[in-house]
Design a protein around this motif. Sequence first.
Motif, PDB file in Angstrom:
ATOM      1  N   PRO A   1       0.825  -1.212   0.000  1.00 54.53           N
ATOM      2  CA  PRO A   1       0.000   0.000   0.000  1.00 54.53           C
ATOM      3  C   PRO A   1       0.856   1.259   0.000  1.00 54.53           C
ATOM      4  N   LYS A   2       0.333   2.292  -0.627  1.00 56.01           N
ATOM      5  CA  LYS A   2       1.004   3.585  -0.771  1.00 56.01           C
ATOM      6  C   LYS A   2       1.512   4.131   0.585  1.00 56.01           C
ATOM      7  N   GLU A   3       0.731   3.917   1.658  1.00 57.95           N
ATOM      8  CA  GLU A   3       1.087   4.450   2.979  1.00 57.95           C
ATOM      9  C   GLU A   3       2.427   3.903   3.475  1.00 57.95           C
ATOM     10  N   LYS A   4       2.808   2.712   2.996  1.00 58.01           N
ATOM     11  CA  LYS A   4       4.065   2.102   3.462  1.00 58.01           C
ATOM     12  C   LYS A   4       5.284   2.665   2.741  1.00 58.01           C
ATOM     13  N   ILE A   5       5.050   3.413   1.669  1.00 60.32           N
ATOM     14  CA  ILE A   5       6.164   3.974   0.888  1.00 60.32           C
ATOM     15  C   ILE A   5       5.952   5.477   0.724  1.00 60.32           C
ATOM     16  N   PRO A   6       6.364   6.259   1.735  1.00 61.12           N
ATOM     17  CA  PRO A   6       6.164   7.708   1.623  1.00 61.12           C
ATOM     18  C   PRO A   6       6.910   8.323   0.437  1.00 61.12           C
ATOM     19  N   ASP A   7       8.098   7.790   0.125  1.00 61.89           N
ATOM     20  CA  ASP A   7       8.846   8.287  -1.037  1.00 61.89           C
ATOM     21  C   ASP A   7       9.365   7.127  -1.879  1.00 61.89           C
ATOM     22  N   PRO A   8       8.711   6.866  -3.025  1.00 62.84           N
ATOM     23  CA  PRO A   8       9.121   5.729  -3.871  1.00 62.84           C
ATOM     24  C   PRO A   8      10.487   5.924  -4.531  1.00 62.84           C
ATOM     25  N   HIS A   9      11.048   7.127  -4.420  1.00 65.46           N
ATOM     26  CA  HIS A   9      12.377   7.380  -4.996  1.00 65.46           C
ATOM     27  C   HIS A   9      13.484   7.120  -3.979  1.00 65.46           C
ATOM     28  N   LYS A  10      13.140   6.488  -2.845  1.00 63.89           N
ATOM     29  CA  LYS A  10      14.154   6.185  -1.820  1.00 63.89           C
ATOM     30  C   LYS A  10      14.172   4.696  -1.501  1.00 63.89           C
ATOM     31  N   LEU A  11      14.001   3.857  -2.502  1.00 62.96           N
ATOM     32  CA  LEU A  11      13.935   2.407  -2.267  1.00 62.96           C
ATOM     33  C   LEU A  11      15.166   1.710  -2.816  1.00 62.96           C
ATOM     34  N   LYS A  12      15.525   0.603  -2.169  1.00 64.62           N
ATOM     35  CA  LYS A  12      16.607  -0.254  -2.670  1.00 64.62           C
ATOM     36  C   LYS A  12      15.982  -1.545  -3.185  1.00 64.62           C
ATOM     37  N   LEU A  13      16.311  -1.888  -4.423  1.00 72.24           N
ATOM     38  CA  LEU A  13      15.801  -3.112  -5.047  1.00 72.24           C
ATOM     39  C   LEU A  13      16.943  -4.113  -5.193  1.00 72.24           C
ATOM     40  N   TRP A  14      16.636  -5.395  -5.037  1.00 75.53           N
ATOM     41  CA  TRP A  14      17.682  -6.419  -5.206  1.00 75.53           C
ATOM     42  C   TRP A  14      17.102  -7.674  -5.844  1.00 75.53           C
ATOM     43  N   LEU A  15      17.963  -8.417  -6.513  1.00 78.41           N
ATOM     44  CA  LEU A  15      17.552  -9.672  -7.144  1.00 78.41           C
ATOM     45  C   LEU A  15      18.691 -10.683  -7.086  1.00 78.41           C
ATOM     46  N   LYS A  16      18.348 -11.908  -6.707  1.00 77.22           N
ATOM     47  CA  LYS A  16      19.315 -13.009  -6.675  1.00 77.22           C
ATOM     48  C   LYS A  16      18.842 -14.129  -7.587  1.00 77.22           C
ATOM     49  N   VAL A  17      19.793 -14.802  -8.224  1.00 74.59           N
ATOM     50  CA  VAL A  17      19.494 -16.017  -8.974  1.00 74.59           C
ATOM     51  C   VAL A  17      20.245 -17.158  -8.302  1.00 74.59           C
ATOM     52  N   ASN A  18      19.495 -18.162  -7.867  1.00 68.89           N
ATOM     53  CA  ASN A  18      20.078 -19.297  -7.128  1.00 68.89           C
ATOM     54  C   ASN A  18      20.964 -18.817  -5.978  1.00 68.89           C
ATOM     55  N   GLY A  19      20.496 -17.792  -5.269  1.00 65.02           N
ATOM     56  CA  GLY A  19      21.206 -17.297  -4.092  1.00 65.02           C
ATOM     57  C   GLY A  19      22.317 -16.302  -4.366  1.00 65.02           C
ATOM     58  N   GLU A  20      22.626 -16.068  -5.641  1.00 69.23           N
ATOM     59  CA  GLU A  20      23.721 -15.145  -5.986  1.00 69.23           C
ATOM     60  C   GLU A  20      23.151 -13.773  -6.371  1.00 69.23           C
ATOM     61  N   LEU A  21      23.660 -12.715  -5.730  1.00 70.46           N
ATOM     62  CA  LEU A  21      23.166 -11.364  -6.010  1.00 70.46           C
ATOM     63  C   LEU A  21      23.505 -10.952  -7.437  1.00 70.46           C
ATOM     64  N   ARG A  22      22.489 -10.574  -8.211  1.00 71.14           N
ATOM     65  CA  ARG A  22      22.696 -10.185  -9.605  1.00 71.14           C
ATOM     66  C   ARG A  22      22.358  -8.715  -9.867  1.00 71.14           C
ATOM     67  N   GLN A  23      21.267  -8.259  -9.262  1.00 70.08           N
ATOM     68  CA  GLN A  23      20.866  -6.865  -9.483  1.00 70.08           C
ATOM     69  C   GLN A  23      20.665  -6.175  -8.146  1.00 70.08           C
ATOM     70  N   GLU A  24      21.129  -4.949  -8.073  1.00 70.86           N
ATOM     71  CA  GLU A  24      20.919  -4.129  -6.896  1.00 70.86           C
ATOM     72  C   GLU A  24      20.841  -2.696  -7.411  1.00 70.86           C
ATOM     73  N   GLY A  25      19.812  -1.989  -7.020  1.00 68.82           N
ATOM     74  CA  GLY A  25      19.686  -0.624  -7.526  1.00 68.82           C
ATOM     75  C   GLY A  25      18.862   0.223  -6.590  1.00 68.82           C
ATOM     76  N   GLU A  26      18.976   1.528  -6.762  1.00 76.93           N
ATOM     77  CA  GLU A  26      18.209   2.460  -5.943  1.00 76.93           C
ATOM     78  C   GLU A  26      17.294   3.257  -6.851  1.00 76.93           C
ATOM     79  N   THR A  27      16.043   3.383  -6.438  1.00 79.22           N
ATOM     80  CA  THR A  27      15.085   4.119  -7.269  1.00 79.22           C
ATOM     81  C   THR A  27      15.456   5.602  -7.373  1.00 79.22           C
ATOM     82  N   ALA A  28      16.343   6.076  -6.481  1.00 80.12           N
ATOM     83  CA  ALA A  28      16.848   7.450  -6.571  1.00 80.12           C
ATOM     84  C   ALA A  28      17.577   7.686  -7.895  1.00 80.12           C
ATOM     85  N   SER A  29      18.039   6.593  -8.534  1.00 83.73           N
ATOM     86  CA  SER A  29      18.817   6.722  -9.781  1.00 83.73           C
ATOM     87  C   SER A  29      17.956   6.789 -11.041  1.00 83.73           C
TER      88      SER A  29
END
Length: 224
Positions: free
Chosen positions: A136-164
């Motif tokens: 819900p929107k209330e849980k994210i006061p600023d969507p441009h301040k989030l960190k996103l991550w993705l792993k494949v088979n436990g290995e970190l592949r993507q990491e990014g910040e919505t600030a970018s």
Amino acid sequence: MGIMAASRPLSRFWEWGKNIVCVGRNYADHVREMRSAVLSEPVLFLKPSTAYAPEGSPILMPVYTRNLHHELELGVVMGKRCRAVPEAAAMDYVGGYALCLDMTARDVQDECKKKGLPWTLAKSFTASCPVSAFVPKEKIPDPHKLKLWLKVNGELRQEGETASMIFSIPYIISYVSKIITLEEGDIILTGTPKGVGPVKENDEIEAGIHGLVSMRFKVEKPEY
């Protein structure tokens, strides 16, 4: 609240939301890794609503690709109908967020680019849009301040910040709504940070928005 509204909770937008609008080239580091040009306007493409794959269902690898890539994206779920909305009012139309994967048949996309053809075969196949639980929107006061991550088979592949992001979320909503009328339950995928790469059959993808939500999917070949 009418009966219709009650039977269509926003928290299950993927069951009834119509439009999946995707923004390409919205993180400079990904634009560089793809050797693309940064554009003055967002690149838009669509996925059909049958592209949705909620958690618990598999990501399906199309038979016609040998190079299926993961692209990790923040999805913005619309809370009400919006057409040609000004940037200053755009956030009022947001209902919440979800983490999404824009699964891409990269070899097919490369062919499409060479021929100047649309990206439909590369981007819009069944189960090409895995989605997390609704935030819900209330849980994210600023969507441009989030960190996103993705792993494949436990290995970190993507990491990014919505600030970018190159284009901000209000800008994207305003821009899209001038072209495509957005309705309640529609989602906008806001682009992927760098680190996109291939997955194969039986791989497990795990991804999250740091501190808020995570999801897990298995890659399978369809049975037909």
